[in-house]
Write a protein that holds these residues in place. Sequence first.
Motif, PDB file in Angstrom:
ATOM      1  N   PRO A   1       0.805  -1.237   0.000  1.00 28.76           N
ATOM      2  CA  PRO A   1       0.000   0.000   0.000  1.00 28.76           C
ATOM      3  C   PRO A   1       0.834   1.282   0.000  1.00 28.76           C
ATOM      4  CG  PRO A   1      -0.951  -1.621   1.487  1.00 28.76           C
ATOM      5  CD  PRO A   1       0.380  -2.155   1.090  1.00 28.76           C
ATOM      6  N   PRO A   2       1.788   1.459   0.937  1.00 29.96           N
ATOM      7  CA  PRO A   2       2.584   2.703   0.875  1.00 29.96           C
ATOM      8  C   PRO A   2       3.483   2.767  -0.356  1.00 29.96           C
ATOM      9  CG  PRO A   2       3.436   1.241   2.579  1.00 29.96           C
ATOM     10  CD  PRO A   2       2.139   0.662   2.126  1.00 29.96           C
TER      11      PRO A   2
ATOM     12  N   ASN B   1       1.380   4.100  -3.046  1.00 31.11           N
ATOM     13  CA  ASN B   1       1.197   5.548  -2.872  1.00 31.11           C
ATOM     14  C   ASN B   1       2.412   6.321  -3.396  1.00 31.11           C
ATOM     15  OD1 ASN B   1      -1.302   5.183  -1.676  1.00 31.11           O
ATOM     16  ND2 ASN B   1      -0.483   5.181   0.403  1.00 31.11           N
ATOM     17  N   ASP B   2       3.610   5.779  -3.155  1.00 29.99           N
ATOM     18  CA  ASP B   2       4.819   6.438  -3.659  1.00 29.99           C
ATOM     19  C   ASP B   2       4.860   6.415  -5.180  1.00 29.99           C
ATOM     20  OD1 ASP B   2       5.868   7.207  -1.242  1.00 29.99           O
ATOM     21  OD2 ASP B   2       7.072   5.412  -0.960  1.00 29.99           O
TER      22      ASP B   2
ATOM     23  N   VAL C   1       2.221   6.452  -7.228  1.00 34.70           N
ATOM     24  CA  VAL C   1       1.281   7.481  -7.685  1.00 34.70           C
ATOM     25  C   VAL C   1       1.878   8.871  -7.479  1.00 34.70           C
ATOM     26  CG1 VAL C   1      -0.990   8.505  -7.284  1.00 34.70           C
ATOM     27  CG2 VAL C   1      -0.733   6.026  -7.294  1.00 34.70           C
ATOM     28  N   ALA C   2       2.548   9.071  -6.341  1.00 34.87           N
ATOM     29  CA  ALA C   2       3.175  10.368  -6.079  1.00 34.87           C
ATOM     30  C   ALA C   2       4.269  10.665  -7.091  1.00 34.87           C
ATOM     31  CB  ALA C   2       3.750  10.399  -4.663  1.00 34.87           C
TER      32      ALA C   2
ATOM     33  N   THR D   1      -3.425   9.077 -12.367  1.00 32.45           N
ATOM     34  CA  THR D   1      -3.266   8.817 -10.937  1.00 32.45           C
ATOM     35  C   THR D   1      -4.458   8.091 -10.339  1.00 32.45           C
ATOM     36  OG1 THR D   1      -4.078  11.057 -10.465  1.00 32.45           O
ATOM     37  CG2 THR D   1      -1.698  10.757 -10.588  1.00 32.45           C
TER      38      THR D   1
ATOM     39  N   SER E   1      -4.399   4.365  -8.772  1.00 33.11           N
ATOM     40  CA  SER E   1      -4.856   4.157  -7.391  1.00 33.11           C
ATOM     41  C   SER E   1      -5.888   3.046  -7.322  1.00 33.11           C
ATOM     42  CB  SER E   1      -5.447   5.461  -6.837  1.00 33.11           C
ATOM     43  OG  SER E   1      -4.472   6.477  -6.754  1.00 33.11           O
TER      44      SER E   1
ATOM     45  N   ARG F   1      -5.455  -0.551  -5.484  1.00 36.12           N
ATOM     46  CA  ARG F   1      -6.417  -0.942  -4.451  1.00 36.12           C
ATOM     47  C   ARG F   1      -6.994  -2.319  -4.747  1.00 36.12           C
ATOM     48  NH1 ARG F   1     -10.608   3.649  -3.117  1.00 36.12           N
ATOM     49  NH2 ARG F   1      -8.586   4.684  -2.928  1.00 36.12           N
TER      50      ARG F   1
ATOM     51  N   GLU G   1      -4.378  -4.878  -3.826  1.00 38.68           N
ATOM     52  CA  GLU G   1      -4.313  -5.058  -2.378  1.00 38.68           C
ATOM     53  C   GLU G   1      -5.431  -5.969  -1.885  1.00 38.68           C
ATOM     54  OE1 GLU G   1      -4.325  -1.253  -0.471  1.00 38.68           O
ATOM     55  OE2 GLU G   1      -2.841  -0.445  -1.861  1.00 38.68           O
TER      56      GLU G   1
END
Length: 270
Positions: A197-198, A201-202, A204-205, A250, A254, A258, A261
């Motif tokens: 998960p993190p 996020n990185d 996507v960032a 993005t 995401s 998801r 996950e």
Amino acid sequence: MSASPTSPKTEFPWWLAVAVILALAAALFIATSNLYAQVFATVAKGIGITIFVTVVAFALASAIGLGVALMGLSGSRLMRQIARFYVEIIRGVPILVLLFWIAFAGAPAFVAAWNALTAPLQSAGFFGELLVRDVSLLWRAIMALTIGYSAFISEVFRAGIQAVEKGQIEAAKALGLSRSQRFRLIVFPQAIRTILPPLGNDFVAMVKDSSLVSVLGVADITQMGKIYAAGSFRFFETYSIVAYIYLILTVGLSLALRALEKRLRRQHEE
């Protein structure tokens, strides 16, 4: 006890339905407007570069981040201190500043060091002198994103690895597994569920931060938008399209992450 209709597990994603409707409406408007269609066609030329920069930089950053995380968890105090130094220093520098430093200070320094080390081979005629212009701005931008994000990703890996129960590691030791076998067969397969998960996020960032490479003239989405807007003075239309494309990328990523996950969670529960 069954979950209530308004619980987070069963709540209908109205935000997503509204976002999809707005995205489809925007796509229809772009297709039927000559001006917006022209802007989209120009800006979309940078999508390939944006994806290339993001994927390559993220893959390299993940590899370096994993190495730094393992150094930080090693039994050597020296390795741990080197890893801590790297993470704290790199995390303290803004990505944009790091981008400028790598492009205009780091690259020339690398070229000078390379030429100094390979001077005998150059004199023997094996290859010519490396020039600063031979290091493309695209790869300077990729290396800046790689170094900047590797520090953050290393902390993600470190936290995920430390989340694995020590009892399982001790059991693996008792079975006679080597350190590399314990990591490959026991630790990492369990840590990845915490890491994903993190890490997503990185990723996507990084898609968003890849827009910073436009300051070097790299022809990504943002740079193509800047060029079109500067020539046509259609700033509202151009940057609306730029924002629309980044949102599609993005939000789509995401949702895909998801779904991955949830799939991994179901497999673990089974």
